[in-house]
Design an enzyme around this catalytic site. Structure first.
Site, short mmCIF file in Angstrom:
data_model
loop_
_atom_site.label_atom_id
_atom_site.label_comp_id
_atom_site.label_asym_id
_atom_site.label_seq_id
_atom_site.Cartn_x
_atom_site.Cartn_y
_atom_site.Cartn_z
N LYS A 64 15.18 -41.82 128.74
CA LYS A 64 16.02 -41.92 127.54
C LYS A 64 15.10 -42.18 126.37
CE LYS A 64 20.47 -41.62 126.81
NZ LYS A 64 21.40 -40.83 127.62
P1 NAD Z 1 28.50 -38.77 119.31
O1 NAD Z 1 27.50 -39.33 118.39
O2 NAD Z 1 28.80 -37.33 119.29
O3 NAD Z 1 29.89 -39.56 119.10
C1 NAD Z 1 29.99 -40.95 119.19
C2 NAD Z 1 31.37 -41.38 118.78
O4 NAD Z 1 31.48 -42.78 118.97
C3 NAD Z 1 31.66 -41.11 117.30
O5 NAD Z 1 33.01 -40.74 117.14
C4 NAD Z 1 31.39 -42.48 116.67
O6 NAD Z 1 32.08 -42.67 115.45
C5 NAD Z 1 31.94 -43.38 117.77
N1 NAD Z 1 31.46 -44.75 117.64
C6 NAD Z 1 30.22 -45.20 117.32
N2 NAD Z 1 30.22 -46.54 117.24
C7 NAD Z 1 31.48 -46.94 117.53
C8 NAD Z 1 32.11 -48.19 117.62
N3 NAD Z 1 31.45 -49.32 117.36
N4 NAD Z 1 33.43 -48.24 117.94
C9 NAD Z 1 34.12 -47.10 118.19
N5 NAD Z 1 33.57 -45.88 118.14
C10 NAD Z 1 32.28 -45.80 117.81
O7 NAD Z 1 28.05 -39.28 120.76
P2 NAD Z 1 28.43 -38.63 122.17
O8 NAD Z 1 27.37 -37.66 122.50
O9 NAD Z 1 29.85 -38.24 122.18
O10 NAD Z 1 28.17 -39.90 123.13
C11 NAD Z 1 29.18 -40.87 123.35
C12 NAD Z 1 28.85 -41.65 124.61
O11 NAD Z 1 28.74 -40.73 125.72
C13 NAD Z 1 27.52 -42.41 124.59
O12 NAD Z 1 27.65 -43.58 125.37
C14 NAD Z 1 26.57 -41.46 125.28
O13 NAD Z 1 25.46 -42.14 125.85
C15 NAD Z 1 27.47 -40.89 126.34
N6 NAD Z 1 27.03 -39.60 126.89
C16 NAD Z 1 26.89 -38.50 126.07
C17 NAD Z 1 26.48 -37.29 126.64
C18 NAD Z 1 26.38 -36.03 125.81
O14 NAD Z 1 26.13 -34.97 126.42
N7 NAD Z 1 26.58 -36.06 124.52
C19 NAD Z 1 26.20 -37.21 128.00
C20 NAD Z 1 26.35 -38.35 128.79
C21 NAD Z 1 26.77 -39.53 128.21
#
Ligand code: NAD
Length: 420
Positions: free
Chosen positions: A107
């Site tokens: 990561k």
């Molecule tokens: P992203 O940046 O596209 O979206 C994140 C979302 O979370 C946004 O809507 C943001 O406003 C919201 N957010 C941020 N802080 C917040 C808070 N304090 N309270 C409520 N909402 C909040 O990110 P993503 O890629 O969708 O990732 C989201 C989660 O999924 C993370 O934990 C990430 O590690 C995990 N994840 C993502 C992927 C991927 O392929 N993108 C894969 C595996 C896991």
């Protein structure tokens, strides 16, 4: 270890301890399995648009290299720390092994708020980060991808910076890049689509009907919004609340998901979206619903929140949304709440990233149905294995899923002679 001191790292260590106890792993081997192989910290001085020079901190942690190169996303968020990145790298290791991918976990991240930077500033910091990482990454060593706060454009800048250094195009150095430069069809949707597929499998297992079910989603970015769209339109699920970093919105009659998607596309967040009444984050998480999908930050379901949850299925789209103390409570409530743990729930992203890497290495690209069919097949196998083990050993889904992952890493390390 002091350098990784962080609540997320403590949580990953505690989860590992529970699994190591369950598998009866020798004390001598535990530290070797737990501690990251490598950690890199870089300082990134950037010329800002207003003439100042701002200095950002960046990190990359590679957890283990026993199964192949390491693989993991890059997070841009104000809370990013070395310890958080190390925790996320460790979770990636168990996730990749559970899905049978030939990767260790990694990561990376930069401590910054991407919304506060202009496009030019974001490009500078992204390119500088990759530049600093060139000695430590490679398509056979460590492959980056997107995570919270990053996406296709940033992956394209990473790939370009690396390729300019090498003197030729190296698409396989990152995943999650645009299709026009070697990205795979279906990567952008992969994590959310995988989440939705596993929720469908939980509906089947619990004999629930999707078109009579409700869902609440925290986080409306890549994972949350794609899952919301799929659940609402493919499965007929009524999404009764959504939230992001700015606002939480409740509408018992159902949120207008296309409207919310359009609003976020135009405005960058849900702030100002008029589709329901505003509620607090705690109210959002504890609403009565069939599916609760945390898809934002880690450690949002704490020991205070866990007794208040009113969902039938907890689908962990985010990494590490549930603390070990909350897990204890959920285990007591196992007949009420069916947990789809993060290391399987959000594995769709890394599975399709693996497909992207394979396609780039071969210069041979697949159709959307090839990508999706293979994704669902891998998720199905992991879900079935997890359920089988949980039922036969009467253990929580998280311990079952992590045990399968940890066992595979132990097997790889011992076959290579790294253990006595
Ligand atoms: P992203 O940046 O596209 O979206 C994140 C979302 O979370 C946004 O809507 C943001 O406003 C919201 N957010 C941020 N802080 C917040 C808070 N304090 N309270 C409520 N909402 C909040 O990110 P993503 O890629 O969708 O990732 C989201 C989660 O999924 C993370 O934990 C990430 O590690 C995990 N994840 C993502 C992927 C991927 O392929 N993108 C894969 C595996 C896991």
């Amino acid at each position: 270890m002091e350098i990784y001191k962080d609540p997320a790292f403590d949580m990953a260590c505690e989860q590992f301890r529970l699994v190591a106890d369950h598998l009866d792993i020798n004390q001598n081997l535990r530290q070797r399995l737990l501690m990251p192989k490598r950690a890199v910290t870089v300082t990134l001085p950037i010329h800002m648009d207003d003439g100042r020079t701002e200095v950002f901190q960046g990190y990359r942690v590679q957890h283990h290299l026993a199964l192949g190169p390491t693989k993991g996303g890059t997070r841009f968020h104000p809370n990013v720390s070395l310890g958080e990145v190390a925790a996320l790298a460790m979770w990636m290791s168990w996730k990749c092994a559970l899905a049978g991918l030939p990767y260790g976990g990694a990561k990376g991240g930069i401590t910054l708020d991407p919304a506060a930077l202009s496009m030019r500033e974001l490009e500078s910091v992204s390119r500088r980060y990759m530049q600093e990482m060139i000695p430590f990454v490679g398509s056979r060593t460590d492959i980056m991808g997107p995570d919270m706060g990053t996406g296709e454009q940033i992956m394209a800048w990473f790939m370009d910076t690396y390729s300019v250094h090498m003197g030729y195009a190296v698409p396989e150095i990152v995943t999650g890049k645009p299709v026009s430069i070697g990205g795979t069809i279906g990567r952008r949707e992969a994590t959310g689509r995988g989440v939705a597929y596993l929720i469908e499998r939980a509906f089947d297992t619990l004999k629930m009907r999707s078109d009579q079910s409700t869902a609440v989603i925290q986080g409306f970015g890549n994972v949350g919004s794609v899952a919301a769209d799929w659940l609402a339109h493919h499965d007929g699920v009524r999404i009764i609340a959504i939230g992001d970093a700015f606002v939480n919105i409740h509408n018992a009659a159902g949120i207008d998901i296309p409207g919310a998607l359009d609003h976020v596309r135009r405005r960058g967040s849900l702030a100002g979206f008029p589709g329901g009444e505003f509620i607090s984050a705690t109210d959002l998480l504890t609403l009565k619903c069939d599916v609760l999908l945390p898809a934002a930050l880690e450690r949002v379901i704490t020991a205070d929140i866990a007794p208040l949850l009113q969902c039938r299925i907890l689908a962990e789209g985010a990494n590490g949304p549930t603390t070990p103390a909350a897990d204890q409570i959920l285990f007591q409530r196992w007949e009420e709440i069916f947990v789809i743990p993060d290391i399987i729930c959000n594995a769709g992203g890394v599975i399709v990233s693996y497909f992207e890497w394979v396609q780039d290495l071969q210069n041979f690209f697949w159709s959307e149905s090839e990508v999706t069919d293979r994704l669902f097949r891998i998720l199905e196998g992991a879900f079935t294995n997890m359920l089988k083990r949980a039922r036969s050993q009467k253990i929580p889904h998280r311990i079952a899923a992590m045990s399968i992952g940890v066992e595979r890493v132990v097997a790889a390390k011992s076959s290579r002679g790294l253990f006595p």
